[in-house]
Design a protein around this motif. Structure first.
Motif, PDB file in Angstrom:
ATOM      1  N   GLU A 240       0.828  -1.203   0.000  1.00  0.00           N
ATOM      2  CA  GLU A 240       0.000   0.000   0.000  1.00  0.00           C
ATOM      3  C   GLU A 240       0.859   1.247   0.000  1.00  0.00           C
ATOM      4  OE1 GLU A 240      -2.349   0.632   3.535  1.00  0.00           O
ATOM      5  OE2 GLU A 240      -0.731   0.007   4.868  1.00  0.00           O
ATOM      6  N   PRO A 242      -0.046   5.859   0.630  1.00  0.00           N
ATOM      7  CA  PRO A 242      -1.113   6.717   1.171  1.00  0.00           C
ATOM      8  C   PRO A 242      -2.300   6.896   0.245  1.00  0.00           C
ATOM      9  CG  PRO A 242       1.036   7.657   1.668  1.00  0.00           C
ATOM     10  CD  PRO A 242       1.290   6.500   0.750  1.00  0.00           C
ATOM     11  N   THR A 245      -4.660   2.452  -0.217  1.00  0.00           N
ATOM     12  CA  THR A 245      -4.494   1.809   1.077  1.00  0.00           C
ATOM     13  C   THR A 245      -5.067   0.402   1.111  1.00  0.00           C
ATOM     14  OG1 THR A 245      -6.602   2.613   1.949  1.00  0.00           O
ATOM     15  CG2 THR A 245      -4.684   4.087   2.158  1.00  0.00           C
TER      16      THR A 245
END
Length: 269
Positions: A240, A242, A245
């Protein structure tokens, strides 16, 4: 690493998002006792927006991770890197490595007009390698035109194809009609992004007179000699960042009615 250590000679499948789960599903249908690792490399999403070196770096890291998790063979279920960097990756891989390439010869064989469309992401359609791939597969038997379908990939990755059918249908319709306005003789399209087969029902319903070819089936069949008997378990590894996710990934799986053991992996190799 548990639970990967409990798998018996798993075959691994990876891409930058949810699209490659279609290949996992086909592998389960074809080899129901085969253990599988499914890597959703969301930290590198989208593969289709990367230049060649960035694509090579991202996919090389994914291959290294999967080898470290015990993969006995790997299917890179993404058309763009399969066409552009697969041979580079094979030179350093320690297990058999397979890709997914546009089924140009199959599409031309189906075509009555001799004109087909290859739908893929930007990095695929802009690559010199795709031109060479098309030339080798067509051998003068017809014409293949390539089109950037990156905008349709987002309909799958966001889950809109499930949650917003009106928007999805409208965008698919507008996209294909724009192609046919300038290339009306095209009667077969290759769905050369692993996301696009998820839109197959839309393509067929909106354009019943056209054929849409999924290239993943041939790649799955190529793995037949390497299939082994396990428990048929699938373990999902996910990376992931930001913007993409693990929570979003779980929400997509839930929307699609998919239940998986999900393990978050990350860090430097």
């Amino acid at each position: 690493m548990e639970p990967f250590a409990t798998l018996h000679r798993p075959i691994a499948v990876f891409d930058a998002g949810i699209g490659s789960y279609a290949a996992v599903r086909l592998l389960q249908e074809r080899f129901p006792n085969q253990d599988l690792i499914y890597l959703a490399d969301r930290a590198s999403f989208p593969y289709g927006g990367k230049d060649r070196q960035a694509l090579l770096d991202a996919t090389a890291q994914a291959v290294q991770r999967l080898q470290g998790l015990g993969a006995s063979a790997i299917l890179m279920a993404s058309n763009a890197p399969s066409v552009t960097v697969l041979e580079d990756l094979r030179r350093t891989a320690s297990v058999p490595l397979f890709g997914v390439v546009p089924p140009v010869a199959e599409a031309l064989a189906l075509s009555k007009s001799g004109q087909i469309g290859v739908l893929g992401v930007r990095s695929l359609v802009e690559s010199a390698e795709l031109g060479a791939c098309i030339a080798a597969a067509s051998r003068g038997r017809g014409q293949a035109f390539s089109f950037n379908a990156s905008e349709l990939v987002e309909l799958v990755e966001s889950g809109a194809f499930l949650t917003d059918p009106a928007r999805t249908g409208g965008e698919v319709d507008a996209f294909v009609r724009a192609i046919l306005a300038t290339h009306p003789e095209i009667d077969v399209f290759t769905l050369s992004s692993t996301h696009l087969p998820w839109l197959g029902d839309y393509f067929q319903r909106l354009f019943p007179g056209k054929a849409f070819v999924d290239p993943v089936r041939a790649s799955v069949e190529a793995l037949a000699p390497l299939s082994t008997t396990g428990t048929g378990r699938v373990v999902c590894a996910v990376t992931e960042n930001p913007a993409h996710t693990v929570l979003d990934f779980h929400l997509m799986l839930a929307a699609m009615g998919i239940e998986l053991d999900v393990v978050v992996i990350g860090g430097r190799l």
